[in-house]
Design an enzyme around this catalytic site. Structure first.
Site, PDB file in Angstrom:
ATOM      1  N   HIS A 206       0.799  -1.239   0.000  1.00 48.13           N
ATOM      2  CA  HIS A 206       0.000   0.000   0.000  1.00 48.13           C
ATOM      3  C   HIS A 206       0.825   1.279   0.000  1.00 48.13           C
ATOM      4  O   HIS A 206       0.265   2.369  -0.011  1.00 48.13           O
ATOM      5  CB  HIS A 206      -0.969   0.007   1.187  1.00 48.13           C
TER       6      HIS A 206
HETATM    7  C1  UD1 Z   1      -2.105   5.577   5.717  1.00 47.10           C
HETATM    8  C2  UD1 Z   1      -0.801   6.096   6.309  1.00 47.10           C
HETATM    9  C3  UD1 Z   1       0.274   5.025   6.203  1.00 47.10           C
HETATM   10  C4  UD1 Z   1      -0.194   3.724   6.837  1.00 47.10           C
HETATM   11  C5  UD1 Z   1      -1.527   3.303   6.255  1.00 47.10           C
HETATM   12  C6  UD1 Z   1      -2.054   2.106   7.004  1.00 47.10           C
HETATM   13  C7  UD1 Z   1      -0.397   8.516   6.064  1.00 47.10           C
HETATM   14  C8  UD1 Z   1       0.388   9.544   5.333  1.00 47.10           C
HETATM   15  N1  UD1 Z   1      -0.320   7.282   5.572  1.00 47.10           N
HETATM   16  O1  UD1 Z   1      -1.883   5.334   4.341  1.00 47.10           O
HETATM   17  O2  UD1 Z   1       1.435   5.454   6.896  1.00 47.10           O
HETATM   18  O3  UD1 Z   1       0.773   2.732   6.593  1.00 47.10           O
HETATM   19  O4  UD1 Z   1      -2.480   4.385   6.393  1.00 47.10           O
HETATM   20  O5  UD1 Z   1      -2.973   1.380   6.263  1.00 47.10           O
HETATM   21  O6  UD1 Z   1      -1.046   8.835   7.021  1.00 47.10           O
HETATM   22  N2  UD1 Z   1      -9.285   4.642   1.450  1.00 47.10           N
HETATM   23  C9  UD1 Z   1     -10.524   4.045   1.386  1.00 47.10           C
HETATM   24  N3  UD1 Z   1     -11.114   3.685   2.544  1.00 47.10           N
HETATM   25  C10 UD1 Z   1     -10.572   3.881   3.768  1.00 47.10           C
HETATM   26  C11 UD1 Z   1      -9.302   4.491   3.825  1.00 47.10           C
HETATM   27  C12 UD1 Z   1      -8.665   4.867   2.667  1.00 47.10           C
HETATM   28  O7  UD1 Z   1     -11.066   3.834   0.307  1.00 47.10           O
HETATM   29  O8  UD1 Z   1     -11.185   3.504   4.795  1.00 47.10           O
HETATM   30  C13 UD1 Z   1      -8.589   4.973   0.187  1.00 47.10           C
HETATM   31  C14 UD1 Z   1      -8.885   6.385  -0.340  1.00 47.10           C
HETATM   32  O9  UD1 Z   1      -8.909   6.302  -1.737  1.00 47.10           O
HETATM   33  C15 UD1 Z   1      -7.662   7.152   0.102  1.00 47.10           C
HETATM   34  C16 UD1 Z   1      -6.553   6.117   0.039  1.00 47.10           C
HETATM   35  O10 UD1 Z   1      -7.188   4.899   0.413  1.00 47.10           O
HETATM   36  O11 UD1 Z   1      -7.398   8.254  -0.716  1.00 47.10           O
HETATM   37  C17 UD1 Z   1      -5.385   6.402   0.942  1.00 47.10           C
HETATM   38  O12 UD1 Z   1      -5.794   6.573   2.312  1.00 47.10           O
HETATM   39  P1  UD1 Z   1      -4.904   7.462   3.315  1.00 47.10           P
HETATM   40  O13 UD1 Z   1      -5.457   7.361   4.684  1.00 47.10           O
HETATM   41  O14 UD1 Z   1      -4.713   8.830   2.755  1.00 47.10           O
HETATM   42  O15 UD1 Z   1      -3.498   6.783   3.245  1.00 47.10           O
HETATM   43  P2  UD1 Z   1      -3.088   5.245   3.332  1.00 47.10           P
HETATM   44  O16 UD1 Z   1      -2.504   4.854   2.038  1.00 47.10           O
HETATM   45  O17 UD1 Z   1      -4.213   4.467   3.887  1.00 47.10           O
HETATM   46  N1  UDP Z   2      -3.966  -5.940   8.837  1.00 48.04           N
HETATM   47  C1  UDP Z   2      -5.249  -6.466   8.865  1.00 48.04           C
HETATM   48  N2  UDP Z   2      -5.836  -6.815   7.673  1.00 48.04           N
HETATM   49  C2  UDP Z   2      -5.213  -6.691   6.478  1.00 48.04           C
HETATM   50  C3  UDP Z   2      -3.893  -6.151   6.467  1.00 48.04           C
HETATM   51  C4  UDP Z   2      -3.303  -5.772   7.662  1.00 48.04           C
HETATM   52  O1  UDP Z   2      -5.837  -6.623   9.937  1.00 48.04           O
HETATM   53  O2  UDP Z   2      -5.799  -7.027   5.449  1.00 48.04           O
HETATM   54  C5  UDP Z   2      -3.328  -5.542  10.121  1.00 48.04           C
HETATM   55  C6  UDP Z   2      -1.981  -6.170  10.401  1.00 48.04           C
HETATM   56  O3  UDP Z   2      -2.140  -7.391  11.113  1.00 48.04           O
HETATM   57  C7  UDP Z   2      -1.293  -5.106  11.250  1.00 48.04           C
HETATM   58  C8  UDP Z   2      -1.843  -3.793  10.698  1.00 48.04           C
HETATM   59  O4  UDP Z   2      -3.064  -4.147  10.034  1.00 48.04           O
HETATM   60  O5  UDP Z   2      -1.666  -5.228  12.616  1.00 48.04           O
HETATM   61  C9  UDP Z   2      -0.865  -3.173   9.726  1.00 48.04           C
HETATM   62  O6  UDP Z   2      -1.490  -2.122   9.060  1.00 48.04           O
HETATM   63  P1  UDP Z   2      -0.973  -1.549   7.671  1.00 48.04           P
HETATM   64  O7  UDP Z   2      -0.137  -2.528   6.973  1.00 48.04           O
HETATM   65  O8  UDP Z   2      -2.174  -1.013   6.966  1.00 48.04           O
HETATM   66  O9  UDP Z   2      -0.137  -0.260   8.136  1.00 48.04           O
HETATM   67  P2  UDP Z   2       1.395  -0.008   8.504  1.00 48.04           P
HETATM   68  O10 UDP Z   2       1.746  -0.936   9.603  1.00 48.04           O
HETATM   69  O11 UDP Z   2       2.192  -0.214   7.269  1.00 48.04           O
HETATM   70  O12 UDP Z   2       1.424   1.415   8.899  1.00 48.04           O
END
Ligand code: UD1
Ligand code: UDP
Length: 363
Positions: A206
């Site tokens: 991601h």
């Molecule tokens: C964010 C964090 C990242 C973390 C990740 C965990 C920042 C800068 N990034 O990235 O560090 O590793 O969360 O998963 O804060 N979206 C949905 N539904 C949701 C959430 C997001 O559709 O419930 C989609 C939207 O299109 C959105 C995109 O995902 O624009 C990105 O979401 P965003 O929260 O901006 O960043 P992540 O890539 O999730």
């Molecule tokens: N996780 C989950 N379902 C998924 C992918 C990840 O429950 O499909 C959990 C995973 O076990 C961990 C956390 O989400 O506890 C990690 O989140 P993510 O990879 O989105 O974020 P990051 O750690 O990179 O910030």
């Protein structure tokens, strides 16, 4: 003590659940308020974690949703500030390194409310990662820094942060895993997808550097190839789903599925033959579980997982995905699993609660 916890994303919920529970146990008189920024909002990215981890429903929902970095950060600040002005808590707790973390810390510190940062001190030394900026700023402005590894302590020292602000408490993400072992170990969630434990490659991707450009399609092509040797299960983050937009051709043994609930995901991780990821938290969980992890990034803010031997940094190079089956085949299956790093023992949150109980309101 009055504490406001600000949470926004999937990994935040996993890191904070044990702390909220430990404070309730150790300091039953403490008044805890949970603010959900709404950075993540899909049921499978948010609500399911509250249910499975037993986190009380949020007291406030800021509903900031998706947007650019500035929009997301600004919306959290605008919507959190009036709550903090009204509440004047003794402490604001922020976990991890997401935009909600930075925004909440900035808002609180400017109101002269003490801030504690959970999972402080991680550094990738790559300032093109938005998380790295969030980590550096949050650590500089927070009063109390809860650290999960010795290398994180060293990072803080290198930035001139006074040692008395940092506390080596351990890893609350591992606390959550340990607390739910009895529930996820017997699940065998892989069977829902017709997969045998130990047989498959579990994938999550991601990070913007990988999924926001053509590298994502190179990764899918490489996964198609690998799926000839071992089936691939890929629970797709919504960011990645949006980028794929149905444009990738998938081989029969490459299964793209919805994000998994936390219990299901831990089960999938524990039973995987190997994991390919660019996630931070998953590098840690696989290390604890002793499952081989391949990280599709040029760097990691969690080098302890590399030193342990469970995590291999492949580089930001999808072509290297094809090496995974042969690397796994060359491993000694009877090698003992590594010992987890110090204080990754399921009790980090208890240490924090103990510290809070001793110190009383932070000044
Ligand atoms: C964010 C964090 C990242 C973390 C990740 C965990 C920042 C800068 N990034 O990235 O560090 O590793 O969360 O998963 O804060 N979206 C949905 N539904 C949701 C959430 C997001 O559709 O419930 C989609 C939207 O299109 C959105 C995109 O995902 O624009 C990105 O979401 P965003 O929260 O901006 O960043 P992540 O890539 O999730
Ligand atoms: N996780 C989950 N379902 C998924 C992918 C990840 O429950 O499909 C959990 C995973 O076990 C961990 C956390 O989400 O506890 C990690 O989140 P993510 O990879 O989105 O974020 P990051 O750690 O990179 O910030």
């Amino acid at each position: 003590m009055r504490i406001v916890h600000v949470l926004g994303t999937r990994p935040n919920f996993v890191k904070m659940a044990p702390l909220i529970a430990a404070i309730s146990r150790r300091m039953p008189g403490a008044d805890q308020t949970i603010v959900h920024t709404g950075q993540h909002y899909d049921r499978l990215m948010s609500e399911i974690f509250f249910e499975q981890l037993g986190v009380p429903a949020p007291d406030h929902m800021l509903e900031v949703g998706s947007g650019t970095h500035a929009q997301q950060t600004a919306r959290v600040m605008e919507r959190l500030e009036p709550l903090l002005v009204e509440d004047r808590p003794d402490l604001v707790v922020v976990p991890g390194d997401v935009n909600s973390t930075l925004a909440a810390a900035l808002t609180a510190v400017k109101l002269e409310i003490p801030v504690a940062h959970l999972e402080s001190g991680l550094r990738s030394y790559d300032r093109t990662m938005p998380e790295e900026i969030n980590r550096i700023v949050t650590d500089q402005i927070s009063d109390t820094l809860w650290v999960h590894s010795e290398e994180a302590l060293r990072n803080l020292e290198l930035e001139g942060i006074p040692a008395e602000r940092a506390h080596f408490v351990g890893n609350t993400m591992i606390d959550s895993l340990v607390a739910l072992q009895d529930r996820f170990r017997p699940l065998e969630a892989c069977r829902q997808f017709g997969l045998e434990p130990g047989s498959y490659l579990l994938v999550t991707l991601h990070r913007p550097a990988l999924v926001d450009g053509p590298l994502l399609f190179e990764a899918v092509a490489a996964l198609n190839e690998v799926s000839g040797a071992m089936p691939v299960l890929f629970p797709v983050h919504p960011r990645t789903r949006a980028r794929l937009a149905g444009n990738a051709e998938l081989a029969e043994n490459l299964h793209l599925v919805d994000p998994a609930g936390y219990l299901e995901f831990l089960s999938l991780e524990a039973d995987a033959g190997a994991v390919l990821t660019d996630s931070g938290g998953i590098q840690e969980e696989t290390s604890y579980l002793g499952v081989p992890c391949f990280t599709l990034r040029d760097n990691t803010e969690r080098p302890v997982t590399i030193e342990l031997g469970t995590n291999t940094l492949l580089g930001l190079d999808p072509a290297r995905i094809s090496e995974i089956p042969s690397i796994i085949a060359a491993r000694n299956p009877s090698a003992p699993p590594p010992q987890p790093p110090p204080l990754w023992d399921g009790h980090a949150a208890d240490r924090i609660a103990e510290q809070l109980a001793r110190m009383g309101p932070v000044t």
